[in-house]
Design an enzyme around this catalytic site. Structure first.
Site, PDB file in Angstrom:
ATOM      1  N   LEU A  17       1.083  -1.342   0.338  1.00 22.14           N
ATOM      2  CA  LEU A  17      -0.219   0.093  -0.234  1.00 22.14           C
ATOM      3  C   LEU A  17       0.575   1.386  -0.542  1.00 22.14           C
ATOM      4  O   LEU A  17       0.544   1.888  -0.864  1.00 22.14           O
ATOM      5  CB  LEU A  17      -1.076   0.214   1.062  1.00 22.14           C
ATOM      6  CG  LEU A  17      -1.740  -1.734   1.711  1.00 22.14           C
ATOM      7  CD1 LEU A  17      -2.372  -1.024   2.543  1.00 22.14           C
ATOM      8  CD2 LEU A  17      -2.655  -1.439   0.314  1.00 22.14           C
ATOM      9  N   VAL A  59       8.683   2.477  12.399  1.00 19.50           N
ATOM     10  CA  VAL A  59       7.707   4.019  13.338  1.00 19.50           C
ATOM     11  C   VAL A  59       8.015   4.172  14.595  1.00 19.50           C
ATOM     12  O   VAL A  59       7.108   4.992  15.343  1.00 19.50           O
ATOM     13  CB  VAL A  59       6.930   3.826  12.386  1.00 19.50           C
ATOM     14  CG1 VAL A  59       6.002   3.647  11.404  1.00 19.50           C
ATOM     15  CG2 VAL A  59       5.898   1.749  12.882  1.00 19.50           C
ATOM     16  N   CYS A  87       1.295   3.753   6.723  1.00 20.45           N
ATOM     17  CA  CYS A  87       1.387   2.196   6.105  1.00 20.45           C
ATOM     18  C   CYS A  87       1.666   1.436   6.657  1.00 20.45           C
ATOM     19  O   CYS A  87       1.701  -0.089   7.041  1.00 20.45           O
ATOM     20  CB  CYS A  87       1.101   1.958   4.854  1.00 20.45           C
ATOM     21  SG  CYS A  87       0.091   3.263   3.998  1.00 20.45           S
ATOM     22  N   SER A 150      -7.814  -1.784   9.409  1.00 18.63           N
ATOM     23  CA  SER A 150      -7.742  -2.536   9.259  1.00 18.63           C
ATOM     24  C   SER A 150      -9.100  -2.995   8.886  1.00 18.63           C
ATOM     25  O   SER A 150     -10.241  -2.992  10.158  1.00 18.63           O
ATOM     26  CB  SER A 150      -6.985  -3.917   9.338  1.00 18.63           C
ATOM     27  OG  SER A 150      -7.532  -4.932   9.189  1.00 18.63           O
ATOM     28  N   TYR A 163      -4.064  -8.166  16.424  1.00 15.81           N
ATOM     29  CA  TYR A 163      -4.268  -7.637  15.486  1.00 15.81           C
ATOM     30  C   TYR A 163      -5.585  -6.547  15.314  1.00 15.81           C
ATOM     31  O   TYR A 163      -5.173  -5.596  14.876  1.00 15.81           O
ATOM     32  CB  TYR A 163      -4.109  -8.438  13.659  1.00 15.81           C
ATOM     33  CG  TYR A 163      -3.945  -7.452  12.648  1.00 15.81           C
ATOM     34  CD1 TYR A 163      -3.007  -6.809  12.462  1.00 15.81           C
ATOM     35  CD2 TYR A 163      -5.245  -7.374  12.110  1.00 15.81           C
ATOM     36  CE1 TYR A 163      -3.059  -6.087  11.165  1.00 15.81           C
ATOM     37  CE2 TYR A 163      -4.966  -7.005  10.744  1.00 15.81           C
ATOM     38  CZ  TYR A 163      -3.853  -6.058  10.416  1.00 15.81           C
ATOM     39  OH  TYR A 163      -3.820  -5.390   9.268  1.00 15.81           O
ATOM     40  N   THR A 198      -0.831  -7.973  -1.504  1.00 16.24           N
ATOM     41  CA  THR A 198       0.587  -6.654  -0.700  1.00 16.24           C
ATOM     42  C   THR A 198       0.508  -8.080  -0.368  1.00 16.24           C
ATOM     43  O   THR A 198       0.526  -9.083  -0.142  1.00 16.24           O
ATOM     44  CB  THR A 198       0.210  -5.985   0.782  1.00 16.24           C
ATOM     45  OG1 THR A 198      -0.358  -6.659   1.524  1.00 16.24           O
ATOM     46  CG2 THR A 198      -1.550  -5.444   0.262  1.00 16.24           C
TER      47      THR A 198
END
Length: 255
Positions: A17, A59, A87, A150, A163, A198
């Protein structure tokens, strides 16, 4: 805000992405700083030409993200950082109890939260601090932040406690962050992708991919990274998009 002549920071930009978003922004006349831990980020930046720079960065590291922002400011040549498309993230699968009744690993859970949620907050706080000093444009706008959630935030599957929780946190931050940053002229949005083509999908058997595609009402296929990039571009250019999470999933609702 326009893409042309503006500079954007994109995390997770070596592939998927983030890579597609970088390509679309450059094709629209913008400049990009690609931030990723992967070695591939440098090659991708080179493929985009003079409008792109690469920064190897984590990050969750304040120093790494600030270095990426500083690179974006240099690339912007006095115009400042216009926006961030965040992303970067990981997928994790682990049941609370395995088949022998043993509990899930707590460190693995914490790592998912740290990268996906704390990482999002880290990027957002540092980008906002920089963009708040930009000269205001039309409507007083100074910048835009686009986070990646998501559909797992809403339709989490078995084994996705970590997640789903991390992405639900990204959803939960969107409105309060947008409200807080409104006085600085900074918009905050999130995109919640469905099942996309992806690198995260690599290794999944063909029959499983076919089943997932068939579950999408329309179009009956996996999403393409450029479709995410097109939505990110539309968010950048539409000033009334603020404080919202947009599902980008072809209408799928996971069972």
């Amino acid at each position: 805000m326009q893409v042309n002549d503006n500079t954007f920071l994109i995390t997770g930009a070596a592939s998927g992405l983030g890579a597609a978003t970088a390509e679309r922004i450059v094709s629209g006349g913008g400049k990009v700083v690609l931030c990723d831990l992967s070695d591939a980020v440098e090659a991708h930046a080179r493929s985009l030409g003079d409008a792109a720079r690469a920064v190897r960065g984590d990050v969750t590291s304040g120093d790494d993200i600030q270095a990426a922002i500083n690179t974006a400011i240099e690339l912007a040549d006095g115009r400042g950082l216009a926006g961030v498309i965040h992303c970067a993230g990981i997928v994790s699968v682990a049941k609370l109890l395995d088949r022998d009744g043993n509990p899930a690993d707590l460190d693995a859970y914490a790592r998912t939260i740290q990268i996906n949620l704390v990482g999002s907050f880290n990027v957002m706080r540092l980008a906002a601090a920089t963009m708040a000093s930009n000269s205001p444009g039309a409507d007083g706008e100074r910048g835009v932040i686009i986070n990646t959630a998501s559909i797992a935030a809403f339709d989490g599957q078995v084994g996705q406690c970590a997640y789903s929780a991390s992405k639900a946190g990204v959803v939960g931050m969107s409105l309060p962050a947008a409200r807080e940053l409104s006085r600085h002229g900074i918009r905050v949005m999130a995109i919640a992708p469905g099942i996309f083509e992806t690198p995260m999908m690599q290794g999944i058997p063909d029959d499983a991919v076919a089943a997932l595609s068939a579950a999408v009402p329309f179009p009956k296929r996996l999403g393409k990274p450029d479709e995410y990039a097109r939505l990110a571009e539309q968010i950048i250019t539409n000033p009334m998009l603020n404080g919202e999470v947009i599902r980008l999933d072809g209408g799928i609702r996971m069972q």
